[in-house]
Scaffold this active site. Structure first.
Site, PDB file in Angstrom:
ATOM      1  CG  ASP A  30       0.044   9.389   0.877  1.00 40.90           C
ATOM      2  OD1 ASP A  30      -0.114   8.191   1.318  1.00 40.90           O
ATOM      3  OD2 ASP A  30      -0.710  10.178   1.265  1.00 40.90           O
ATOM      4  CG  HIS A  65      -2.008  -0.997   1.052  1.00 41.83           C
ATOM      5  ND1 HIS A  65      -3.224  -0.667   0.805  1.00 41.83           N
ATOM      6  CD2 HIS A  65      -2.079  -2.457   1.277  1.00 41.83           C
ATOM      7  CE1 HIS A  65      -4.024  -1.820   0.845  1.00 41.83           C
ATOM      8  NE2 HIS A  65      -3.278  -2.816   1.015  1.00 41.83           N
TER       9      HIS A  65
HETATM   10  P1  ADQ Z   1      -3.195   6.086   4.749  1.00 39.48           P
HETATM   11  O1  ADQ Z   1      -1.888   6.741   5.017  1.00 39.48           O
HETATM   12  O2  ADQ Z   1      -4.023   5.953   5.890  1.00 39.48           O
HETATM   13  O3  ADQ Z   1      -3.337   4.755   3.990  1.00 39.48           O
HETATM   14  P2  ADQ Z   1      -5.253   7.475   2.962  1.00 39.48           P
HETATM   15  O4  ADQ Z   1      -4.854   6.883   1.447  1.00 39.48           O
HETATM   16  O5  ADQ Z   1      -5.414   8.771   2.876  1.00 39.48           O
HETATM   17  O6  ADQ Z   1      -3.972   7.306   3.629  1.00 39.48           O
HETATM   18  O7  ADQ Z   1      -6.646   6.856   3.532  1.00 39.48           O
HETATM   19  C1  ADQ Z   1      -7.053   7.394   4.706  1.00 39.48           C
HETATM   20  C2  ADQ Z   1      -8.486   7.126   4.919  1.00 39.48           C
HETATM   21  O8  ADQ Z   1      -9.098   7.517   6.123  1.00 39.48           O
HETATM   22  C3  ADQ Z   1      -9.502   7.896   4.002  1.00 39.48           C
HETATM   23  O9  ADQ Z   1     -10.476   7.054   3.575  1.00 39.48           O
HETATM   24  C4  ADQ Z   1      -9.659   8.991   4.918  1.00 39.48           C
HETATM   25  O10 ADQ Z   1     -10.964   9.518   4.554  1.00 39.48           O
HETATM   26  C5  ADQ Z   1      -9.798   8.332   6.199  1.00 39.48           C
HETATM   27  N1  ADQ Z   1      -9.337   9.445   7.266  1.00 39.48           N
HETATM   28  C6  ADQ Z   1      -8.060  10.028   7.142  1.00 39.48           C
HETATM   29  N2  ADQ Z   1      -8.072  10.839   8.187  1.00 39.48           N
HETATM   30  C7  ADQ Z   1      -9.271  10.699   9.028  1.00 39.48           C
HETATM   31  C8  ADQ Z   1      -9.629  11.472   9.977  1.00 39.48           C
HETATM   32  N3  ADQ Z   1      -8.776  12.364  10.821  1.00 39.48           N
HETATM   33  N4  ADQ Z   1     -10.834  11.005  10.521  1.00 39.48           N
HETATM   34  C9  ADQ Z   1     -11.541  10.067   9.772  1.00 39.48           C
HETATM   35  N5  ADQ Z   1     -11.044   9.425   8.960  1.00 39.48           N
HETATM   36  C10 ADQ Z   1      -9.946   9.803   8.163  1.00 39.48           C
HETATM   37  C11 ADQ Z   1      -2.299   3.912   3.296  1.00 39.48           C
HETATM   38  C12 ADQ Z   1      -1.183   4.419   2.245  1.00 39.48           C
HETATM   39  C13 ADQ Z   1      -1.810   5.336   1.423  1.00 39.48           C
HETATM   40  C14 ADQ Z   1      -2.868   4.481   0.714  1.00 39.48           C
HETATM   41  C15 ADQ Z   1      -3.870   3.755   1.565  1.00 39.48           C
HETATM   42  C16 ADQ Z   1      -4.520   2.671   0.815  1.00 39.48           C
HETATM   43  O11 ADQ Z   1      -0.395   5.275   3.081  1.00 39.48           O
HETATM   44  O12 ADQ Z   1      -0.729   6.119   0.614  1.00 39.48           O
HETATM   45  O13 ADQ Z   1      -3.699   5.189  -0.171  1.00 39.48           O
HETATM   46  O14 ADQ Z   1      -2.955   3.154   2.677  1.00 39.48           O
HETATM   47  O15 ADQ Z   1      -3.813   1.848  -0.009  1.00 39.48           O
END
Ligand code: ADQ
Length: 453
Positions: free
Chosen positions: A363, A155
């Site tokens: 990311d 990921h």
């Molecule tokens: P993350 O680093 O967690 O994931 P991201 O892809 O942005 O990052 O996913 C975060 C998820 O959590 C989103 O659905 C978002 O809406 C939710 N979220 C974030 N902050 C939040 C908050 N404060 N309150 C509630 N919900 C929140 C890892 C990798 C990424 C990759 C994903 C999926 O680091 O690069 O995109 O896995 O593969």
């Protein structure tokens, strides 16, 4: 009947549990299991001296979760996964805290997970292993005699050779990938870095038609950019827009423009640079000072890792500094919310925003960028400002792409976005929306499993 799918990941998020796990991985895995059903195995988030295992079922999905011992939590999870691999793979060599005992704990935990999975698996199950916590798991399963199709998806980004080789165990770590039949990456760049690294470090490996050949075993290597659950998001956005909370926010903005960021509180997300860019923007653009609000939602995460405490302190300081300088008795420019919100509320925030400010330093993908696009009203959409160092930028080329380290550049992009004509906003959004809709999280899961099968 299609074979059963077993998913293995560090953390399992059993839906409806009281505290939802933030992160896009959970949404993706649930989408994979929802279709044909299957089993999800991993850690339940608890740390206890005597390991306990729990089983539960929700519709077609069976969950088998276990606790970690304090030693495994410290060495495998906080240590090797989060203080070695996470910073290394996000190009932050200066934050790597290598200790040999971390690697030993990482391997030991992967042996234990493999033993659990071997007990759960039937001969024709497909096994899909997720993320950097579990790289050695495939090899450990093969050692236990499992001949099942084994897939692995990363990921997070895969670093270039020059960074990867900085970890003392790089050769061992790389060889573990060859136990899998299929390895998936988020972007072409990650796949290419992986292939290049392998060819440089393991001289007996050859390039095959769709992957690599090592000792007569072919490993397919593919690109599967994770997406979002587009239709559900559209539905949630409509509900959220009618909610009291979102209406309150709208009233409270009183016509001011809303800039929004939503992230886990992680140093990879570039929050300090983002705050500095906003500071710089306010300093330079007196004309905008009165009419913008920047709302940053940052849910605390991995707070037992010292580097995460440090970034939190830095953000507290910067937020105080910005508001101290620009707040008036009746308005505060930066709303820094150190907490999580429900998914519909987050989507409501994104829907109301004039600008999505998503500027990670690196990311794997960044799902918030895609959620922002899906949440917009196509007739009057907001503008996405996106870091070119997020995996999502490989697909979302019609965003305003910025370099997160370029504080001036991000401040200028904010100014440009605020002045952008409606026609340009609509045109950019149409192209972005097509990208996000073309390959959803369901497509991602189906595609990977089909390749594995
Ligand atoms: P993350 O680093 O967690 O994931 P991201 O892809 O942005 O990052 O996913 C975060 C998820 O959590 C989103 O659905 C978002 O809406 C939710 N979220 C974030 N902050 C939040 C908050 N404060 N309150 C509630 N919900 C929140 C890892 C990798 C990424 C990759 C994903 C999926 O680091 O690069 O995109 O896995 O593969």
């Amino acid at each position: 009947m299609s074979p059963r799918l077993i998913v293995v990941s560090n953390r399992v998020s059993v839906p409806k549990s009281k505290r939802p796990v933030p992160g896009g991985l959970a949404v993706g895995i649930l989408a994979a299991l929802q279709g044909s059903g299957g089993l999800w195995y991993g850690w339940n988030g608890r740390v206890e001296s005597a390991v306990s295992v729990e089983r539960s079922r929700l519709g077609p999905i069976e969950f088998v979760t276990r606790s970690l011992t304090p030693e495994a939590y410290e060495g495998y999870y906080l240590g090797y996964a989060n203080r070695v691999l996470w910073p290394l793979f996000h190009l932050r060599l200066n934050l790597v805290e290598y200790q040999r005992r971390f690697f030993e704990a990482y391997l030991a935990m992967n042996v234990q997970m493999a033993e659990d999975v071997a007990r759960l698996a039937a001969a024709d199950d497909l096994i899909w292993v997720h993320d950097y916590h579990c790289i050695p798991l495939g090899r450990k399963l093969r050692k236990l005699g499992l001949a099942n199709p084994l897939g692995f998806f990363l990921h997070i980004p895969f670093p270039p050779y020059d960074v990867f080789r900085a970890v003392p165990d790089h050769k061992t770590l790389l060889k573990y990938f060859f136990a899998y039949d299929l390895i998936g990456f988020q972007t072409r760049l990650d796949r290419d870095s992986f292939l290049d690294t392998v060819l440089r470090i393991l001289p007996d490996v050859e390039l095959g038609s769709d992957g690599l050949i090592y000792k007569d075993h072919e490993v397919k290597v593919g690109v599967f950019p994770i997406g979002i659950d587009y239709e559900n998001i559209r539905r949630d956005v409509e509900t959220a827009k009618r909610s009291t909370l979102i209406r309150r926010l709208q009233q409270n903005l009183a016509g001011r423009k809303l800039i929004t960021g939503v992230d886990r509180l992680d140093y990879s997300k570039g929050l300090a640079q983002r705050f500095q860019a906003f500071d710089h923007f306010l300093e330079r653009h007196l004309d905008h000072r009165e009419n913008v609000v920047f709302m940053q939602v940052a849910q605390p995460s991995r707070s037992d890792v010292p580097e995460y405490q440090a970034i939190r302190d830095e953000l507290d300081y910067l937020a105080g500094k910005i508001n101290g300088r620009y707040a008036q008795f009746d308005r505060i420019p930066l709303r820094y919310l150190n907490r999580s919100f429900s998914r519909p509320t987050i989507l409501g925030f994104l829907a109301l925003s004039d600008i999505g400010l998503i500027t990670p330093l690196r990311d794997g993908m960044n799902l918030v960028a895609k959620e922002f696009v899906a949440a917009q009203d196509p007739d009057d959409p907001g503008v996405l400002i996106l870091s070119r160092l997020a995996g999502a930028a490989e697909q979302l080329k019609d965003a305003l792409l910025v370099t997160p380290y370029n504080i001036d550049g991000v401040a200028e992009a904010l100014d440009y976005a605020l002045r952008m004509s409606r026609d340009e906003r609509i045109e950019r959004h149409r192209a972005l929306d097509e990208q996000v809709r073309a390959y959803t999280v369901e497509d991602w899961a189906r595609d990977f499993v089909a390749h594995l099968a």
